[in-house]
Design a protein around this motif. Structure first.
Motif, PDB file in Angstrom:
ATOM      1  N   UNK A  69     140.014  32.673 124.596  1.00 37.74           N
ATOM      2  CA  UNK A  69     140.634  32.044 123.434  1.00 37.74           C
ATOM      3  C   UNK A  69     140.703  33.018 122.262  1.00 37.74           C
ATOM      4  N   UNK A  70     139.669  33.848 122.114  1.00 32.18           N
ATOM      5  CA  UNK A  70     139.693  34.868 121.059  1.00 32.18           C
ATOM      6  C   UNK A  70     140.781  35.894 121.333  1.00 32.18           C
ATOM      7  N   UNK A  71     140.962  36.240 122.595  1.00 30.94           N
ATOM      8  CA  UNK A  71     142.037  37.166 122.978  1.00 30.94           C
ATOM      9  C   UNK A  71     143.401  36.530 122.682  1.00 30.94           C
ATOM     10  N   UNK A  72     143.552  35.248 122.997  1.00 37.52           N
ATOM     11  CA  UNK A  72     144.808  34.549 122.715  1.00 37.52           C
ATOM     12  C   UNK A  72     145.090  34.512 121.217  1.00 37.52           C
ATOM     13  N   UNK A  73     144.065  34.283 120.423  1.00 35.04           N
ATOM     14  CA  UNK A  73     144.225  34.299 118.965  1.00 35.04           C
ATOM     15  C   UNK A  73     144.713  35.664 118.482  1.00 35.04           C
TER      16      UNK A  73
END
Length: 236
Positions: free
Chosen positions: A70-74
């Motif tokens: 999710x941090x990568x997607x952000x």
């Protein structure tokens, strides 16, 4: 002396800031690792090796691999926001959505492994919140009632991200397999019996030359046209 001590202390990053810096470094390494080794390469164990830290250190930064993703997607959404920038004054809602779609394609196809891993996720983070507001604002200016605006918003987002992921999946294939798929039109369909497949044979040059980006742009325009038709029917 007291003043010097206070200044030195103030210059030191807080515990929260240090944690955020370590998280950002881990996300940066996750990007590099995924793009170098593919979707299967992005694991907490491999990321720990990449950063030369014990995997337990990563679990102090992220609860699990899903939180890392999710941090990568952000990060990806922040890149898109940086890419599209601020639209010109007086920009139409259609051109705003075209600009967002173009920035989405540029970033998502630049990092195919990351796209394949995260395209279907909803982060709830600040970058995504800003993007949702930006796209919804464009649809709100189309004149559609809320229910139709949201339906077309979701169609637009799922279509753009889905086609980016499709391109990413093709790009992640081994070169030999990708070439085999890409030449199917000329190897197989161009040699079909014309009597049994007359339309396919007539259109074979067009079938073999259409590009993923052309499909993407056409799909975006189809969504915009559907919104315009729906808005016109509301006026009528």
């Amino acid at each position: 002396m007291a003043k010097k001590t206070a200044t030195t202390a103030a210059a030191q990053p807080s515990r929260r800031e240090r944690r955020e810096l370590r998280q950002e470094a881990a996300v940066s390494s996750a990007f590099l690792l995924a793009e170098r080794e593919g979707m299967a390469g992005l694991s907490m164990r491999r990321l720990g090796q990449e950063l030369d830290v014990d995997v337990t250190a990563l679990y102090r930064l992220f609860r699990d691999k899903d939180e890392l993703l999710l941090a990568v997607a952000e990060r990806t959404i922040r890149m898109i926001l940086d890419e599209i920038g601020e639209g010109p004054e007086g920009e139409s809602w259609q051109d705003a959505l075209r600009r967002i779609a173009e920035g989405t394609w540029l970033i998502q196809t630049r990092y195919p492994a990351i796209t394949a891993l995260t395209f279907a996720r909803t982060t709830g983070g600040p970058a995504e919140q800003k993007m949702v507001e930006l796209i919804l604002s464009a649809f709100a200016r189309s004149g559609l009632p809320a229910a139709l605006a949201v339906l077309h918003y979701r169609t637009y987002v799922d279509t753009t991200l889905g086609l980016c992921a499709h391109s990413a999946a093709l790009g992640s294939l081994d070169p030999e397999v990708r070439e085999k798929d890409e030449t199917t039109w000329t190897r197989v369909y161009a040699r079909l019996p014309e009597a049994a497949h007359p339309v396919t044979r007539t259109y074979i040059d067009e079938l073999s030359s259409v590009t993923p980006k052309a499909i993407y742009d056409n799909a975006v325009e189809a969504v915009l046209a559907a919104v315009e038709r729906a808005a016109a029917s509301q006026d009528g």
